[in-house]
Design a protein around this motif. Structure first.
Motif, PDB file in Angstrom:
ATOM      1  N   TYR A 195       4.482  38.212   6.365  1.00 37.03           N
ATOM      2  CA  TYR A 195       5.073  38.146   4.772  1.00 37.03           C
ATOM      3  C   TYR A 195       5.715  37.240   4.361  1.00 37.03           C
ATOM      4  CZ  TYR A 195       2.430  42.657   3.540  1.00 37.03           C
ATOM      5  OH  TYR A 195       1.530  43.496   3.187  1.00 37.03           O
ATOM      6  N   LEU A 196       6.828  36.480   5.104  1.00 37.39           N
ATOM      7  CA  LEU A 196       7.719  35.577   4.858  1.00 37.39           C
ATOM      8  C   LEU A 196       6.904  34.196   4.406  1.00 37.39           C
ATOM      9  CD1 LEU A 196      10.423  35.983   7.377  1.00 37.39           C
ATOM     10  CD2 LEU A 196      10.406  36.848   4.948  1.00 37.39           C
ATOM     11  N   THR A 197       5.475  34.151   4.927  1.00 33.23           N
ATOM     12  CA  THR A 197       4.672  32.817   4.782  1.00 33.23           C
ATOM     13  C   THR A 197       3.789  33.228   3.264  1.00 33.23           C
ATOM     14  OG1 THR A 197       2.797  33.521   6.111  1.00 33.23           O
ATOM     15  CG2 THR A 197       4.779  32.485   7.307  1.00 33.23           C
ATOM     16  N   ARG A 239       7.042  38.265  -0.691  1.00 32.92           N
ATOM     17  CA  ARG A 239       8.139  37.643   0.285  1.00 32.92           C
ATOM     18  C   ARG A 239       9.772  38.408   0.488  1.00 32.92           C
ATOM     19  NH1 ARG A 239       6.410  32.867  -1.676  1.00 32.92           N
ATOM     20  NH2 ARG A 239       8.532  32.522  -2.477  1.00 32.92           N
ATOM     21  N   ARG A 240      10.037  38.548  -0.936  1.00 31.99           N
ATOM     22  CA  ARG A 240      11.415  39.015  -1.023  1.00 31.99           C
ATOM     23  C   ARG A 240      11.291  40.676  -0.661  1.00 31.99           C
ATOM     24  NH1 ARG A 240      12.354  37.297  -7.437  1.00 31.99           N
ATOM     25  NH2 ARG A 240      13.168  35.120  -6.932  1.00 31.99           N
ATOM     26  N   VAL A 298       9.378  29.231   3.494  1.00 29.30           N
ATOM     27  CA  VAL A 298       9.399  30.034   4.654  1.00 29.30           C
ATOM     28  C   VAL A 298      11.026  29.836   5.560  1.00 29.30           C
ATOM     29  CG1 VAL A 298       8.715  30.593   7.153  1.00 29.30           C
ATOM     30  CG2 VAL A 298       7.048  29.964   5.356  1.00 29.30           C
ATOM     31  N   SER A 340      13.332  31.771   3.095  1.00 31.49           N
ATOM     32  CA  SER A 340      13.230  33.048   3.242  1.00 31.49           C
ATOM     33  C   SER A 340      13.818  33.746   4.830  1.00 31.49           C
ATOM     34  CB  SER A 340      11.636  33.573   3.468  1.00 31.49           C
ATOM     35  OG  SER A 340      11.166  33.180   1.960  1.00 31.49           O
TER      36      SER A 340
END
Length: 272
Positions: A124-126, A133-134, A163, A166
């Motif tokens: 999900y960070l990508t 992402r948050r 990324v 994040s």
């Protein structure tokens, strides 16, 4: 290295922030002596520490009828897969609840599920969607210390600056959601963040990483959790060896904030 003029500006800036903070503290006895008007005597008083320490979401049940065609929302009935779907919800409260439930449920069925959930959150960070992402950053933060080594690896290995940012934010989230870790915050994470701000020529990565170091160094003194002095050391070293003015501005602000909230670190912050 830094020029003498630039270093002087940075030190002056830190001093100004700390002096302003000290001035504010000097008015504390006066403020405490003031009494609230009688008209507010009935206001609800919250005990110290009231709030959402681990981003817990409190939902007050209301006695009202459910419209025809709808059914009552029961969080306990949702599956892990359903909560992952909720990370994309348009409502921040639902995304927050989903992050909490994913963190709570991530290891309920053993090590295999635990690894799969963490790996999925890393995916999900990508994503392009900033809300997803948050939400993943918050879930990883609540899962805690075990996610730090892979976060550091991704921070230093990925070529995507979003990324990287994040990853830095997720490391900071681990500190925010688990403040009891701060005195012994893993050196592996601090070393990785130091490498990111000194070796990666990307302002987005630098600013996000410095912000997280500020959170780790600042702690949550109001609730009895002092910051990590070794995070301050990383920021001070960055100021000493880098001539990047963008990095300097962000680092000076973080150092000043740490010194303001953690009195034992104030002398070191001033000396930087």
């Amino acid at each position: 290295g830094w020029s003498r003029h630039t270093a002087m500006i940075a030190r002056t800036f830190v001093c100004c922030i700390l002096v302003c903070s000290a001035s504010a503290y000097s008015f504390a006895p006066v403020l405490r002596s003031l009494k609230a008007p009688a008209s507010v005597s009935s206001c609800r008083r919250f005990p110290a520490g009231h709030g959402m320490r681990r981003s817990a979401l409190f939902v007050k049940a209301q006695e009202q009828s459910i419209p025809e065609g709808f059914r009552e929302f029961k969080a306990e009935e949702r599956t892990l897969e359903e909560w992952f779907a909720k990370l994309a919800d348009s409502r921040s409260s639902i995304r927050q609840m989903a992050s909490i439930k994913i963190a709570e449920m991530h290891d309920k069925e053993g090590e295999e599920q635990e690894k799969a959930v963490i790996q999925r959150l890393f995916g999900y960070l990508t994503l392009e969607d900033v809300h997803e992402r948050r939400a993943a950053v918050q879930a990883l933060g609540m899962i805690g210390q075990k996610v730090l080594p892979p976060l550091v690896d991704m921070l230093l290995e990925t070529e995507d600056r979003v990324v990287r940012a994040s990853c830095s934010k997720a490391i900071g989230a681990v500190a925010l959601k688990n403040p009891e870790l701060l005195p012994q915050f893993p050196q592996l994470a601090l070393d990785g963040m130091k490498k990111a701000i000194l070796d990666i020529p990307d302002p987005v990565t630098k600013i996000a990483t410095i912000s997280s170091l500020g959170q780790i160094g600042g702690g949550d003194v109001a609730h009895g959790y002092p910051g990590c002095e070794r995070a301050l050391d990383v920021l001070v070293e960055a100021l000493e060896v880098s001539d990047d003015m963008g990095l300097a501005a962000a680092a000076v602000n973080a150092v000043a904030t740490i010194g303001k909230t953690n009195e034992p670190f104030r002398e070191k912050a001033l000396a930087s």
